[in-house]
Design an enzyme around this catalytic site. Sequence first.
Site, PDB file in Angstrom:
ATOM      1  N   TYR A 198       0.826  -1.212   0.000  1.00 24.92           N
ATOM      2  CA  TYR A 198       0.000   0.000   0.000  1.00 24.92           C
ATOM      3  C   TYR A 198       0.851   1.248   0.000  1.00 24.92           C
ATOM      4  CZ  TYR A 198       0.916   0.968   4.969  1.00 24.92           C
ATOM      5  OH  TYR A 198       1.517   1.283   6.152  1.00 24.92           O
ATOM      6  N   LEU A 218      11.217   1.672   7.035  1.00 23.21           N
ATOM      7  CA  LEU A 218      10.644   2.127   5.778  1.00 23.21           C
ATOM      8  C   LEU A 218      11.392   3.398   5.349  1.00 23.21           C
ATOM      9  CD1 LEU A 218       8.229   1.584   3.788  1.00 23.21           C
ATOM     10  CD2 LEU A 218       7.111   3.485   4.956  1.00 23.21           C
ATOM     11  N   GLU A 274      12.278   2.731  14.150  1.00 22.74           N
ATOM     12  CA  GLU A 274      11.312   3.733  13.674  1.00 22.74           C
ATOM     13  C   GLU A 274      10.040   3.639  14.503  1.00 22.74           C
ATOM     14  OE1 GLU A 274       9.957   2.989   9.636  1.00 22.74           O
ATOM     15  OE2 GLU A 274       9.854   0.833   9.998  1.00 22.74           O
ATOM     16  N   LYS A 285       6.546  -1.707   1.963  1.00 20.96           N
ATOM     17  CA  LYS A 285       5.322  -1.180   2.578  1.00 20.96           C
ATOM     18  C   LYS A 285       4.217  -2.209   2.364  1.00 20.96           C
ATOM     19  CE  LYS A 285       3.246   3.383   3.299  1.00 20.96           C
ATOM     20  NZ  LYS A 285       3.335   3.427   4.751  1.00 20.96           N
TER      21      LYS A 285
HETATM   22  N1  PDD Z   1       2.893   5.266   7.425  1.00 22.18           N
HETATM   23  N2  PDD Z   1       7.600   4.027   8.939  1.00 22.18           N
HETATM   24  C1  PDD Z   1       6.450   3.344   9.013  1.00 22.18           C
HETATM   25  C2  PDD Z   1       6.437   2.031   9.699  1.00 22.18           C
HETATM   26  C3  PDD Z   1       5.275   3.896   8.455  1.00 22.18           C
HETATM   27  O1  PDD Z   1       4.120   3.212   8.514  1.00 22.18           O
HETATM   28  C4  PDD Z   1       5.323   5.178   7.850  1.00 22.18           C
HETATM   29  C5  PDD Z   1       4.130   5.827   7.225  1.00 22.18           C
HETATM   30  C6  PDD Z   1       6.564   5.848   7.812  1.00 22.18           C
HETATM   31  C7  PDD Z   1       6.708   7.197   7.157  1.00 22.18           C
HETATM   32  O2  PDD Z   1       6.658   7.092   5.765  1.00 22.18           O
HETATM   33  P1  PDD Z   1       6.137   8.288   4.854  1.00 22.18           P
HETATM   34  O3  PDD Z   1       6.878   9.496   5.267  1.00 22.18           O
HETATM   35  O4  PDD Z   1       6.481   7.839   3.496  1.00 22.18           O
HETATM   36  O5  PDD Z   1       4.659   8.427   5.085  1.00 22.18           O
HETATM   37  C8  PDD Z   1       7.678   5.241   8.359  1.00 22.18           C
HETATM   38  C9  PDD Z   1       1.737   5.661   6.676  1.00 22.18           C
HETATM   39  C10 PDD Z   1       1.411   7.099   6.735  1.00 22.18           C
HETATM   40  C11 PDD Z   1       0.570   4.774   7.059  1.00 22.18           C
HETATM   41  O6  PDD Z   1       0.814   3.625   7.403  1.00 22.18           O
HETATM   42  O7  PDD Z   1      -0.560   5.218   6.971  1.00 22.18           O
END
Ligand code: PDD
Length: 282
Positions: free
Chosen positions: A33, A203, A179, A147
């Site tokens: 996703y 991620l 993270e 992801k």
């Molecule tokens: N999540 N690390 C994890 C485990 C995450 O789920 C997310 C983002 C990030 C940050 O990634 P980005 O800056 O690309 O959004 C880091 C999204 C927002 C979610 O699961 O809805």
Amino acid sequence: MTNKVFLNGQFVDEQDANVPYNDRGYNFGDGIYEYIRIYDNTLFTVKEHFERFLRSASELNIDLDETIESLTDKVKKLAEVNNVENGGVYIQVTRGAAPRDHAFPGPDVKPQMMAFTRSYGRPVEKLENGINAVTVEDIRWLRCDIKSLNLLGNVLAKEYAVKYNADEAIQHRGETVTEGASSNVYAIKDGVVYTHPTNNYILNGITRRVIKAVAEEQEIPFKEETFTVDFLKQADEIIVSSTSVEVMPVIKLDGEAVGNGEVGPITRQLQKGFEQKIEESH
Ligand code: PDD
């Protein structure tokens, strides 16, 4: 007006957006996703999100007959149909629906795509005042760079945060901070920003990339190095970042004040730079 959901090429009313009982996303979490922010009718860093989406698909051998352009076109149309001025779009693909069997199905089984939107504004109050976080052991698998829909470790970490009245759980493998449950993590000490290097343990956040660019432009030292939970607890400032929370200050960690307990100057500088990037995207 009912919101539309994008389901395998069609825009359907959300109450009619049903998927088969044997979809592999539902049975195995076998899918990927992305979540993309919309600011003033513009998709923010959409190219980077779909680059990562295609990489996630390829790492899991999900055969996607899509390009960055074709994917962008779909979510743009959905955002228009649903009149989203400010908010976000979620898009996922599963390996498809097939009789339950761990091994991949044959080539006749096609990936299933679904996307929906949400309308909401920026989290301005929390960006101004900061949030609470707690630390928790990272129990996830070893491909956190993908992801994937398999989010149980993240779900349990977030629920742990909720239990202790915190907004985010900061995960660590042994002593090493990785993270957040749904964010990247930064410790700021003596004017230097530290964050976990991009490898299989985290991620590669899109927001993280924007923050890195801002730090470089503003000549704030940005070190992609691992650090310990103890180091994090001694930090002057802590940030978590994601598509939904942007550059979010953490002012309390495990019940203790971070630094002097107030949002710090480097955080403010990075927030300002990030807002500039949003402006420039229009
Ligand atoms: N999540 N690390 C994890 C485990 C995450 O789920 C997310 C983002 C990030 C940050 O990634 P980005 O800056 O690309 O959004 C880091 C999204 C927002 C979610 O699961 O809805």
